[in-house]
Scaffold this active site. Structure first.
Site, PDB file in Angstrom:
ATOM      1  N   ARG A 341      19.504  48.218  62.415  1.00 57.85           N
ATOM      2  CA  ARG A 341      18.887  48.927  63.539  1.00 57.85           C
ATOM      3  C   ARG A 341      19.751  50.042  64.114  1.00 57.85           C
ATOM      4  O   ARG A 341      19.243  51.099  64.471  1.00 57.85           O
ATOM      5  CB  ARG A 341      18.587  47.924  64.655  1.00 57.85           C
ATOM      6  N   LEU A 452      15.863  34.808  67.034  1.00 55.49           N
ATOM      7  CA  LEU A 452      15.116  33.549  67.060  1.00 55.49           C
ATOM      8  C   LEU A 452      15.946  32.470  66.375  1.00 55.49           C
ATOM      9  O   LEU A 452      16.015  31.318  66.827  1.00 55.49           O
ATOM     10  CB  LEU A 452      13.775  33.716  66.345  1.00 55.49           C
TER      11      LEU A 452
HETATM   12  C1  LIG Z   1       9.132  42.791  71.585  1.00 56.13           C
HETATM   13  C2  LIG Z   1      10.224  41.936  70.992  1.00 56.13           C
HETATM   14  C3  LIG Z   1      10.094  41.448  69.707  1.00 56.13           C
HETATM   15  C4  LIG Z   1      11.089  40.648  69.162  1.00 56.13           C
HETATM   16  N1  LIG Z   1      10.946  40.184  67.883  1.00 56.13           N
HETATM   17  C5  LIG Z   1      11.909  39.398  67.356  1.00 56.13           C
HETATM   18  C6  LIG Z   1      11.771  38.876  66.040  1.00 56.13           C
HETATM   19  O1  LIG Z   1      10.783  39.118  65.358  1.00 56.13           O
HETATM   20  N2  LIG Z   1      12.758  38.098  65.561  1.00 56.13           N
HETATM   21  C7  LIG Z   1      13.870  37.790  66.286  1.00 56.13           C
HETATM   22  O2  LIG Z   1      14.728  37.063  65.798  1.00 56.13           O
HETATM   23  N3  LIG Z   1      14.020  38.253  67.544  1.00 56.13           N
HETATM   24  C8  LIG Z   1      13.067  39.044  68.095  1.00 56.13           C
HETATM   25  N4  LIG Z   1      13.226  39.522  69.365  1.00 56.13           N
HETATM   26  C9  LIG Z   1      14.335  39.026  70.188  1.00 56.13           C
HETATM   27  C10 LIG Z   1      14.005  37.622  70.691  1.00 56.13           C
HETATM   28  O3  LIG Z   1      12.643  37.525  70.984  1.00 56.13           O
HETATM   29  C11 LIG Z   1      14.797  37.222  71.929  1.00 56.13           C
HETATM   30  O4  LIG Z   1      16.139  37.538  71.771  1.00 56.13           O
HETATM   31  C12 LIG Z   1      14.680  35.738  72.168  1.00 56.13           C
HETATM   32  O5  LIG Z   1      13.345  35.324  72.150  1.00 56.13           O
HETATM   33  C13 LIG Z   1      15.338  35.335  73.484  1.00 56.13           C
HETATM   34  O6  LIG Z   1      15.092  33.967  73.687  1.00 56.13           O
HETATM   35  P1  LIG Z   1      15.794  33.209  74.877  1.00 56.13           P
HETATM   36  O7  LIG Z   1      15.292  31.803  74.832  1.00 56.13           O
HETATM   37  O8  LIG Z   1      17.259  33.408  74.817  1.00 56.13           O
HETATM   38  O9  LIG Z   1      15.283  33.934  76.205  1.00 56.13           O
HETATM   39  P2  LIG Z   1      13.803  34.246  76.761  1.00 56.13           P
HETATM   40  O10 LIG Z   1      12.739  33.962  75.786  1.00 56.13           O
HETATM   41  O11 LIG Z   1      13.891  35.616  77.356  1.00 56.13           O
HETATM   42  O12 LIG Z   1      13.615  33.206  77.924  1.00 56.13           O
HETATM   43  C14 LIG Z   1      14.292  33.320  79.143  1.00 56.13           C
HETATM   44  C15 LIG Z   1      13.825  32.211  80.047  1.00 56.13           C
HETATM   45  O13 LIG Z   1      14.669  32.167  81.172  1.00 56.13           O
HETATM   46  C16 LIG Z   1      13.896  32.109  82.362  1.00 56.13           C
HETATM   47  N5  LIG Z   1      14.706  32.732  83.400  1.00 56.13           N
HETATM   48  C17 LIG Z   1      15.440  33.867  83.335  1.00 56.13           C
HETATM   49  N6  LIG Z   1      16.121  34.057  84.469  1.00 56.13           N
HETATM   50  C18 LIG Z   1      15.816  33.020  85.274  1.00 56.13           C
HETATM   51  C19 LIG Z   1      16.199  32.676  86.591  1.00 56.13           C
HETATM   52  N7  LIG Z   1      17.058  33.408  87.307  1.00 56.13           N
HETATM   53  N8  LIG Z   1      15.676  31.545  87.117  1.00 56.13           N
HETATM   54  C20 LIG Z   1      14.776  30.767  86.413  1.00 56.13           C
HETATM   55  N9  LIG Z   1      14.399  31.068  85.154  1.00 56.13           N
HETATM   56  C21 LIG Z   1      14.914  32.176  84.607  1.00 56.13           C
HETATM   57  C22 LIG Z   1      12.592  32.817  82.026  1.00 56.13           C
HETATM   58  O14 LIG Z   1      11.576  32.359  82.889  1.00 56.13           O
HETATM   59  C23 LIG Z   1      12.407  32.348  80.583  1.00 56.13           C
HETATM   60  O15 LIG Z   1      11.808  31.067  80.595  1.00 56.13           O
HETATM   61  C24 LIG Z   1      12.241  40.344  69.916  1.00 56.13           C
HETATM   62  C25 LIG Z   1      12.378  40.846  71.206  1.00 56.13           C
HETATM   63  C26 LIG Z   1      11.384  41.666  71.735  1.00 56.13           C
HETATM   64  C27 LIG Z   1      11.607  42.270  73.077  1.00 56.13           C
END
Ligand SMILES: Cc1cc2nc3c(=O)[nH]c(=O)nc-3n(C[C@H](O)[C@H](O)[C@H](O)COP(=O)(O)OP(=O)(O)OC[C@H]3O[C@@H](n4cnc5c(N)ncnc54)[C@H](O)[C@@H]3O)c2cc1C
Length: 649
Positions: A341, A452
């Site tokens: 990227r 993911l």
């Molecule tokens: C459009 C898009 C497409 C993507 N496609 C891919 C892909 O195809 N393959 C890949 O590997 N990655 C992909 N990514 C990246 C990937 O989706 C993310 O990095 C990953 O899903 C993050 O997961 P997470 O569980 O760390 O956080 P998130 O899914 O962002 O979850 C964060 C959680 O924390 C909670 N939260 C945050 N702050 C607080 C707070 N202060 N108090 C209470 N709750 C809070 C939210 O409510 C949520 O439940 C993509 C990203 C985007 C933007």
């Protein structure tokens, strides 16, 4: 007041606590060496998990299943709304189903190289190893991955790899994986092992004698502020790309949880490593509030080009092949359109800056499916990308089956985050950080389909082991009482901060300030940075922050649902984080991965690292808003991968 960067001090070196020994068996042996909590004792421990994305949901479900008492917090109405649901393209795993030469070692190697040699070898090897188990787990949950004719799971290619290792469920991989993790979580909620607090936002962390003992949260519907204590706290709160205002992230994504933890003593690692994704739909107007991603998977079949002549304003279909410039295929013949990227984004910027941009605002490059449709047929392309094509058409009004898509880079993912050791524990004992919220495994540039993988590796397969090692010696100790002064003081601080923000009574909206902050970050600390631009940002951000403090207008009150109040707290944290991003970028006098300092590039415009001086993780300790932070370095050692100039030619 601006931070005086010349006052930045260097603190003690950090130890990543990587076990020693043979890389291939390190994690297995370490699982054996770590302390265990016996099954009957697990119910004596309380664990708080903040976040229900893939990382948080998988961790909470697994720890509930193990027998721990888990409290989960999310600001969404349902865990299923976490931003993970947006992930389109896929998830990597070294299954080698294609028989095309993949292996754990190759995934490990590609990831370390893709991150421009800025990540811990042992973490990345463990990630590659565990990737196999993630797919098995998801399949067992019923995640509907795409399959080949013979029934085996299908794979496609993503950037930075010459093998096909990306598992996918059409363009909805994140959603399907999240449904899998959510159903596992729901089972534990039903069993009474997990208590879910939705529409509840973490606003502070509570630390007693250096140990993390709980959190302060606010009920977004009633405004109630409450304390919750536990033996350990896990932050799974996602990334901070929205600091740029315009990004591909869901609009509610924010940095508040990790930033408040940082202000309570957790070190923030590599904040300047922010990924700009090459294939978002270009902005169509000045006041847009969101950018939409077109998945990287499209680069499997789409060819990227611009007109060879900058003044060529013909429709794309009227421009013959020999008058187009397929710049990635030309410049990087080995990887072509599947370069990582950072490389694809920089090249798009270079073409657009040189005047070759396409579209009404000349701010994009073409991603063209005509050849793939001719070669594979329209059905095959529809089968792979239907929802992405539909989404593109709905947004732009153009049909990508007949007119090339227009794409341009956009802030997308943050490799920086809270510093964690090999156990995923921060420098604050009892505070674990997983998923995008930690700095972990991707170095200076994340390869596609690996977020993911990392989030689920952390949640399903790493944290559930390492947290036991921390908890075992605490057996018999109760969590600190929420009557403790530290909880009372933290609650008071949260309340007075809210009162203060509500009382400003200024003239400008929160969004106005956020947009202005985003512009500064994008222009001066975005796809490329220089000493000059960063110094400019470091003088403009504090000035804008001061204006924000004196002139922001927050409507409504504190006792009911108030989105303006939610936002103002988050934007206030973005202001402070933005400064740290610039301080970090200024400190790193080299280019690596997504951190492209204009002064440090090779003759052909690639990132030029300085391994002698910067082969470290930069973990920053807060000394307050007005004071320069302290830099703690974790030196990175490479025993298995040779440090070379990255090449995708
Ligand atoms: C459009 C898009 C497409 C993507 N496609 C891919 C892909 O195809 N393959 C890949 O590997 N990655 C992909 N990514 C990246 C990937 O989706 C993310 O990095 C990953 O899903 C993050 O997961 P997470 O569980 O760390 O956080 P998130 O899914 O962002 O979850 C964060 C959680 O924390 C909670 N939260 C945050 N702050 C607080 C707070 N202060 N108090 C209470 N709750 C809070 C939210 O409510 C949520 O439940 C993509 C990203 C985007 C933007």
């Amino acid at each position: 007041m601006a931070i005086d960067v010349s006052n930045t001090t260097t603190g003690a070196e950090l130890d990543g606590k990587v076990p020693t020994g043979d890389l291939e068996t390190l994690w297995q042996r370490h699982q054996f060496d770590m302390k265990l909590v016996n099954p009957n004792n697990k119910r004596r421990f309380e664990i708080i998990v903040v976040g229900t994305g893939l990382a948080g949901a998988s961790a909470a479900a697994t720890m509930g299943e193990l027998g721990y008492n888990v409290k989960v917090f999310t600001f969404h109405d349902s865990p299923r709304r976490a931003h993970s649901i947006a992930a389109q393209g896929g998830i990597n795993a070294a299954k080698n189903y294609q028989n095309d030469g993949d292996s754990i070692y190759r995934l490990f190697h590609d990831t370390v190289k893709g991150g421009d040699y800025c990540s811990r070898e042992a973490n990345v090897y463990r990630l590659a190893e565990v990737s196999l188990e993630i797919i098995d787990q998801a399949v067992a949950q019923g995640v509907p991955f795409a399959r080949e004719y013979g029934g085996l799971l299908a794979n496609r290619s993503f950037g930075g790899a010459q093998v096909s290792r990306t598992f996918y469920a059409r363009g909805q991989t994140g959603q399907q994986l999240l449904l899998g993790a959510y159903q596992a979580l729901a089972r534990q909620i039903d069993a009474g092992k997990v208590t879910l607090h939705n529409r509840t936002e973490l606003l502070d962390l509570v630390v007693v004698d250096g140990r993390t003992v709980g959190v302060i949260v606010r009920d977004l519907l009633t405004g109630d502020i409450t304390s919750h204590s536990a033996h350990a706290v896990v932050l799974a709160t996602g990334g901070y790309s929205n600091a740029f205002y315009l990004s591909t992230n869901a609009m509610k994504c924010n940095a508040t949880a990790i930033w408040r933890a940082h202000r309570k003593g957790a070190y923030f690692a590599n904040p300047c490593f922010t990924q700009i994704h090459p294939t978002a739909i270009p902005a169509s107007e000045e006041f847009q509030s969101k950018l939409t991603l077109m998945s990287e998977s499209l680069r499997n079949d789409g060819r990227i080009w611009v007109p060879a002549d900058a003044d060529d304003d013909r429709a794309p279909s009227d421009i013959p092949g020999d008058e187009r410039y397929y710049y990635l295929e030309d410049r990087y013949p080995a990887f072509g359109n599947l370069v990582p990227r950072d490389v694809a984004s920089r090249n798009a910027k270079e073409r657009v800056d040189a005047g070759y941009g396409v579209g009404p605002r000349n701010n994009g490059v073409y991603l063209d499916f005509a050849d793939a449709i001719e070669r594979l047929g329209v059905e095959a392309i529809t089968e792979k990308y239907r929802n992405l094509f539909e989404m593109y058409e709905r947004i732009t009004g153009e049909d990508p089956y007949t007119v090339p898509m227009r794409i341009y880079p956009a802030p997308h993912y943050t490799m920086g985050g809270l510093w964690v050791d090999y156990h995923l524990m921060s420098n604050l004992p009892g505070l674990f950080v997983i998923g995008e919220a930690n700095f972990s495994d991707h170095g200076a540039n994340r390869l596609g389909a690996s977020a993911l993988m990392q989030g689920l590796a952390d949640g399903y397969f790493v944290l559930p082991y390492t947290i036991g090692n921390y908890l075992a010696p605490l057996l018999g100790e109760s969590p600190v009482d929420t009557d403790h002064d530290a909880f009372k003081q933290a609650e008071k601080d949260v309340r007075s901060r809210i009162d203060q923000l509500l009382s400003v009574g200024g003239t400008r909206s929160v969004d106005w300030f956020h947009r202005e902050l985003g512009k500064i970050l994008w222009d001066y600390c975005g796809m490329s940075r220089s000493r000059e631009s960063l110094e400019k940002a470091l003088s403009e951000i504090p000035a804008l922050r001061e204006e924000f403090q004196n002139d922001v207008r927050v409507l409504g009150d504190d006792a009911s649902l108030n989105e303006s109040l939610e936002k103002v707290g988050r934007v206030s944290d973005f202001f402070e984080l933005a400064e740290l991003m610039c301080v970090d970028a200024l400190d790193r006098n080299e280019s690596c991965g997504a951190h492209f300092r204009e002064e440090y590039q090779t003759e052909d415009g690639e990132a030029r690292r300085d391994d002698e001086h910067y082969r470290y993780v930069a973990a920053w300790e807060s000394n307050g808003v007005e004071e320069a932070p302290t830099l703690h370095k974790e030196q990175l050692e490479y025993e298995h991968v040779e440090l070379v100039q990255r090449s995708y030619k």
